[in-house]
Design a protein around this motif. Sequence first.
Motif, PDB file in Angstrom:
ATOM      1  N   LEU A  44      34.046   7.602  55.627  1.00 47.71           N
ATOM      2  CA  LEU A  44      34.951   6.750  54.851  1.00 47.71           C
ATOM      3  C   LEU A  44      34.727   6.961  53.358  1.00 47.71           C
ATOM      4  CD1 LEU A  44      34.708   3.431  56.927  1.00 47.71           C
ATOM      5  CD2 LEU A  44      36.462   5.206  57.051  1.00 47.71           C
ATOM      6  N   GLY A  45      33.494   7.186  52.970  1.00 44.40           N
ATOM      7  CA  GLY A  45      33.182   7.422  51.557  1.00 44.40           C
ATOM      8  C   GLY A  45      33.879   8.652  51.006  1.00 44.40           C
ATOM      9  N   GLU A  46      33.959   9.699  51.798  1.00 42.19           N
ATOM     10  CA  GLU A  46      34.630  10.921  51.352  1.00 42.19           C
ATOM     11  C   GLU A  46      36.130  10.711  51.195  1.00 42.19           C
ATOM     12  OE1 GLU A  46      33.628  14.088  54.034  1.00 42.19           O
ATOM     13  OE2 GLU A  46      31.511  14.025  53.517  1.00 42.19           O
ATOM     14  N   MET A  47      36.678   9.748  51.927  1.00 44.64           N
ATOM     15  CA  MET A  47      38.118   9.479  51.840  1.00 44.64           C
ATOM     16  C   MET A  47      38.520   8.886  50.490  1.00 44.64           C
ATOM     17  SD  MET A  47      39.199   8.024  55.529  1.00 44.64           S
ATOM     18  CE  MET A  47      39.266   9.087  56.953  1.00 44.64           C
ATOM     19  N   GLU A  48      37.570   8.292  49.783  1.00 43.76           N
ATOM     20  CA  GLU A  48      37.862   7.676  48.490  1.00 43.76           C
ATOM     21  C   GLU A  48      38.383   8.689  47.479  1.00 43.76           C
ATOM     22  OE1 GLU A  48      34.256   5.766  47.272  1.00 43.76           O
ATOM     23  OE2 GLU A  48      34.362   4.275  48.875  1.00 43.76           O
ATOM     24  N   HIS A  49      38.089   9.942  47.704  1.00 44.91           N
ATOM     25  CA  HIS A  49      38.488  10.997  46.762  1.00 44.91           C
ATOM     26  C   HIS A  49      39.831  11.632  47.109  1.00 44.91           C
ATOM     27  CE1 HIS A  49      34.496  10.562  45.152  1.00 44.91           C
ATOM     28  NE2 HIS A  49      34.010  10.709  46.378  1.00 44.91           N
ATOM     29  N   ILE A  50      40.469  11.154  48.162  1.00 45.01           N
ATOM     30  CA  ILE A  50      41.755  11.677  48.601  1.00 45.01           C
ATOM     31  C   ILE A  50      42.876  10.884  47.940  1.00 45.01           C
ATOM     32  CG2 ILE A  50      43.263  12.070  50.610  1.00 45.01           C
ATOM     33  CD1 ILE A  50      40.754  13.766  50.774  1.00 45.01           C
ATOM     34  N   TYR A  51      43.866  11.585  47.408  1.00 44.07           N
ATOM     35  CA  TYR A  51      45.027  10.952  46.795  1.00 44.07           C
ATOM     36  C   TYR A  51      45.686   9.999  47.804  1.00 44.07           C
ATOM     37  CZ  TYR A  51      49.712  10.384  44.892  1.00 44.07           C
ATOM     38  OH  TYR A  51      50.888   9.845  44.431  1.00 44.07           O
ATOM     39  N   GLY A  52      45.946   8.775  47.373  1.00 44.54           N
ATOM     40  CA  GLY A  52      46.644   7.812  48.224  1.00 44.54           C
ATOM     41  C   GLY A  52      45.745   7.037  49.173  1.00 44.54           C
ATOM     42  N   MET A  53      44.451   7.318  49.127  1.00 46.47           N
ATOM     43  CA  MET A  53      43.513   6.622  50.012  1.00 46.47           C
ATOM     44  C   MET A  53      42.750   5.571  49.210  1.00 46.47           C
ATOM     45  SD  MET A  53      43.688   7.910  53.134  1.00 46.47           S
ATOM     46  CE  MET A  53      42.180   7.341  53.870  1.00 46.47           C
ATOM     47  N   GLY A  54      43.360   4.403  49.088  1.00 44.68           N
ATOM     48  CA  GLY A  54      42.688   3.304  48.413  1.00 44.68           C
ATOM     49  C   GLY A  54      41.843   2.519  49.391  1.00 44.68           C
ATOM     50  N   GLU A  55      41.204   1.490  48.876  1.00 40.23           N
ATOM     51  CA  GLU A  55      40.302   0.669  49.689  1.00 40.23           C
ATOM     52  C   GLU A  55      40.992   0.104  50.931  1.00 40.23           C
ATOM     53  OE1 GLU A  55      37.834  -3.470  49.092  1.00 40.23           O
ATOM     54  OE2 GLU A  55      38.120  -2.193  47.339  1.00 40.23           O
ATOM     55  N   VAL A  56      42.209  -0.401  50.760  1.00 40.47           N
ATOM     56  CA  VAL A  56      42.926  -1.021  51.875  1.00 40.47           C
ATOM     57  C   VAL A  56      43.283   0.005  52.944  1.00 40.47           C
ATOM     58  CG1 VAL A  56      45.056  -2.232  52.519  1.00 40.47           C
ATOM     59  CG2 VAL A  56      43.813  -2.904  50.462  1.00 40.47           C
ATOM     60  N   LYS A  57      43.787   1.159  52.531  1.00 38.57           N
ATOM     61  CA  LYS A  57      44.181   2.185  53.511  1.00 38.57           C
ATOM     62  C   LYS A  57      42.955   2.766  54.212  1.00 38.57           C
ATOM     63  CE  LYS A  57      48.753   2.898  52.312  1.00 38.57           C
ATOM     64  NZ  LYS A  57      49.893   3.718  52.484  1.00 38.57           N
ATOM     65  N   ILE A  58      41.857   2.906  53.493  1.00 38.26           N
ATOM     66  CA  ILE A  58      40.636   3.410  54.119  1.00 38.26           C
ATOM     67  C   ILE A  58      40.151   2.401  55.167  1.00 38.26           C
ATOM     68  CG2 ILE A  58      38.182   3.904  53.729  1.00 38.26           C
ATOM     69  CD1 ILE A  58      39.024   5.116  51.010  1.00 38.26           C
ATOM     70  N   GLU A  59      40.171   1.119  54.793  1.00 34.88           N
ATOM     71  CA  GLU A  59      39.728   0.078  55.724  1.00 34.88           C
ATOM     72  C   GLU A  59      40.643   0.000  56.948  1.00 34.88           C
ATOM     73  OE1 GLU A  59      39.609  -4.716  55.542  1.00 34.88           O
ATOM     74  OE2 GLU A  59      38.566  -3.700  53.898  1.00 34.88           O
ATOM     75  N   ARG A  60      41.942   0.122  56.692  1.00 41.78           N
ATOM     76  CA  ARG A  60      42.913  -0.046  57.768  1.00 41.78           C
ATOM     77  C   ARG A  60      43.023   1.170  58.685  1.00 41.78           C
ATOM     78  NH1 ARG A  60      49.123  -2.248  57.235  1.00 41.78           N
ATOM     79  NH2 ARG A  60      49.354  -2.688  59.426  1.00 41.78           N
ATOM     80  N   PHE A  61      43.021   2.379  58.094  1.00 44.53           N
ATOM     81  CA  PHE A  61      43.282   3.585  58.875  1.00 44.53           C
ATOM     82  C   PHE A  61      42.103   4.558  58.957  1.00 44.53           C
ATOM     83  CE2 PHE A  61      47.556   2.496  57.004  1.00 44.53           C
ATOM     84  CZ  PHE A  61      48.110   1.993  58.176  1.00 44.53           C
ATOM     85  N   GLY A  62      41.133   4.416  58.067  1.00 42.90           N
ATOM     86  CA  GLY A  62      40.034   5.369  57.992  1.00 42.90           C
ATOM     87  C   GLY A  62      39.283   5.592  59.296  1.00 42.90           C
ATOM     88  N   PRO A  63      38.783   4.510  59.924  1.00 37.03           N
ATOM     89  CA  PRO A  63      38.038   4.715  61.169  1.00 37.03           C
ATOM     90  C   PRO A  63      38.875   5.401  62.260  1.00 37.03           C
ATOM     91  CG  PRO A  63      37.608   2.526  60.286  1.00 37.03           C
ATOM     92  CD  PRO A  63      38.724   3.122  59.463  1.00 37.03           C
ATOM     93  N   GLU A  64      40.140   5.031  62.344  1.00 37.66           N
ATOM     94  CA  GLU A  64      41.015   5.653  63.353  1.00 37.66           C
ATOM     95  C   GLU A  64      41.231   7.136  63.058  1.00 37.66           C
ATOM     96  OE1 GLU A  64      45.473   5.109  65.280  1.00 37.66           O
ATOM     97  OE2 GLU A  64      44.654   3.505  64.045  1.00 37.66           O
ATOM     98  N   LEU A  65      41.393   7.484  61.776  1.00 34.12           N
ATOM     99  CA  LEU A  65      41.550   8.890  61.401  1.00 34.12           C
ATOM    100  C   LEU A  65      40.297   9.692  61.737  1.00 34.12           C
ATOM    101  CD1 LEU A  65      43.354   8.581  57.944  1.00 34.12           C
ATOM    102  CD2 LEU A  65      44.287   9.623  60.014  1.00 34.12           C
ATOM    103  N   LEU A  66      39.133   9.114  61.433  1.00 31.52           N
ATOM    104  CA  LEU A  66      37.878   9.834  61.686  1.00 31.52           C
ATOM    105  C   LEU A  66      37.614  10.027  63.170  1.00 31.52           C
ATOM    106  CD1 LEU A  66      35.560   8.225  58.999  1.00 31.52           C
ATOM    107  CD2 LEU A  66      36.578  10.503  58.951  1.00 31.52           C
ATOM    108  N   SER A  67      38.002   9.055  63.985  1.00 31.78           N
ATOM    109  CA  SER A  67      37.757   9.176  65.413  1.00 31.78           C
ATOM    110  C   SER A  67      38.892   9.877  66.141  1.00 31.78           C
ATOM    111  CB  SER A  67      37.525   7.791  66.038  1.00 31.78           C
ATOM    112  OG  SER A  67      38.711   7.008  65.960  1.00 31.78           O
ATOM    113  N   GLY A  68      40.013  10.076  65.452  1.00 31.20           N
ATOM    114  CA  GLY A  68      41.179  10.705  66.075  1.00 31.20           C
ATOM    115  C   GLY A  68      41.514  12.043  65.448  1.00 31.20           C
ATOM    116  N   PRO A  69      42.551  12.064  64.588  1.00 28.47           N
ATOM    117  CA  PRO A  69      43.058  13.331  64.037  1.00 28.47           C
ATOM    118  C   PRO A  69      42.017  14.173  63.282  1.00 28.47           C
ATOM    119  CG  PRO A  69      44.549  11.528  63.515  1.00 28.47           C
ATOM    120  CD  PRO A  69      43.343  10.926  64.149  1.00 28.47           C
TER     121      PRO A  69
END
Length: 108
Positions: free
Chosen positions: A80-105
């Motif tokens: 999740l920490g690495e996602m902070e550096h991705i364009y469009g990945m703010g705190e809310v989107k990381i919290e909401r979608f981050g775990p699902e992205l890491l365990s899925g796509p």
Amino acid sequence: ELRVKAPPVAVITKIVSNFKKKSKSKWAAEDALLTEDQTRVLQILKMWRKDKAKELDVPAFVIFGDKTLRQLAQVHPTSLGEMEHIYGMGEVKIERFGPELLSGPLSG
């Protein structure tokens, strides 16, 4: 009374098709810079976004824009920490979608 005649349908169709071609070609150049693996991940991310948008009953761009998906495919964050550096990945989107992205796509 001034009447304005609408342009013929053929003219409108040509304008719209030219606009669509330009917007797609913009991304085509960037897609050409992706590796084969990154292109595969990008397609998986796009399918995931489409499914998530349908599930949440929102337009796909509300989930993530193409630029965000492209960067996710290129960087392939593993935390999740690495996602902070991705364009469009703010705190809310990381919290909401981050775990699902890491365990899925992004798990592969």
